[in-house]
Design an enzyme around this catalytic site. Sequence first.
Site, PDB file in Angstrom:
ATOM      1  N   HIS A 128       3.120  -0.341  -2.909  1.00 45.49           N
ATOM      2  CA  HIS A 128       4.301   0.267  -2.287  1.00 45.49           C
ATOM      3  C   HIS A 128       5.181   0.815  -3.397  1.00 45.49           C
ATOM      4  CE1 HIS A 128       6.537  -3.916  -2.270  1.00 45.49           C
ATOM      5  NE2 HIS A 128       6.266  -3.489  -3.485  1.00 45.49           N
TER       6      HIS A 128
ATOM      7  N   SER B 244       2.346  -5.467  -5.078  1.00 51.36           N
ATOM      8  CA  SER B 244       3.389  -4.792  -5.826  1.00 51.36           C
ATOM      9  C   SER B 244       3.036  -4.739  -7.322  1.00 51.36           C
ATOM     10  CB  SER B 244       4.718  -5.503  -5.555  1.00 51.36           C
ATOM     11  OG  SER B 244       5.800  -4.768  -6.006  1.00 51.36           O
TER      12      SER B 244
END
Length: 196
Positions: A121, A96
């Site tokens: 993501h 992330s």
Amino acid sequence: MIPVVIEQTSRGERSYDIYSRLLKDRIIMLTGPVEDNMANSIIAQLLFLDAQDNTKDIYLYVNTPGGSVSAGLAIVDTMNFIKSDVQTIVMGVAASMGTIIASSGAKGKRFMLPNAEYLIHQPMGGAGSGTQQTDMAIVAEHLLRTRNTLEKILAENSGKSVEQIHKDAERDYWMSAQETLEYGFIDEIMENSNLS
């Protein structure tokens, strides 16, 4: 408990906590969730080392599940602001926000250990159940703007198009060290301690 190391000096023994000792060698450990206090500590260390000698590289070891976008971007902005090159070395996981930070190291100096992983993501966030409808629209707009910012950074750091990043980050996209290298987020997989 933070480990302590003891060094022999001309004046006798001197003890350091392990992180202070690593800092003497221009090594910063970015571990755990990215949040404001951690980011402030990382930023202070980057600024200190750059002020000490901006001709030498700084080594940023990354092992994080990600976290706060604003805290992570503050670290990235500082890495780009200082004159010292920041080498990034991923150990464990860069997920992330961690991928944004790790891939923002100096080009040619972004490394990963062989069994480490990368995750990209879309940013997470949302409005709580007590949120008014007008506030939901504001939150949604901010989330889209944040996603666009992060996708542009990842595209610049990898050499991929923003469209490709957008597609790949639609869902959790895990990468091995080899896949991360092929994607363009790192420059080399480290098999041994060959940092110069």
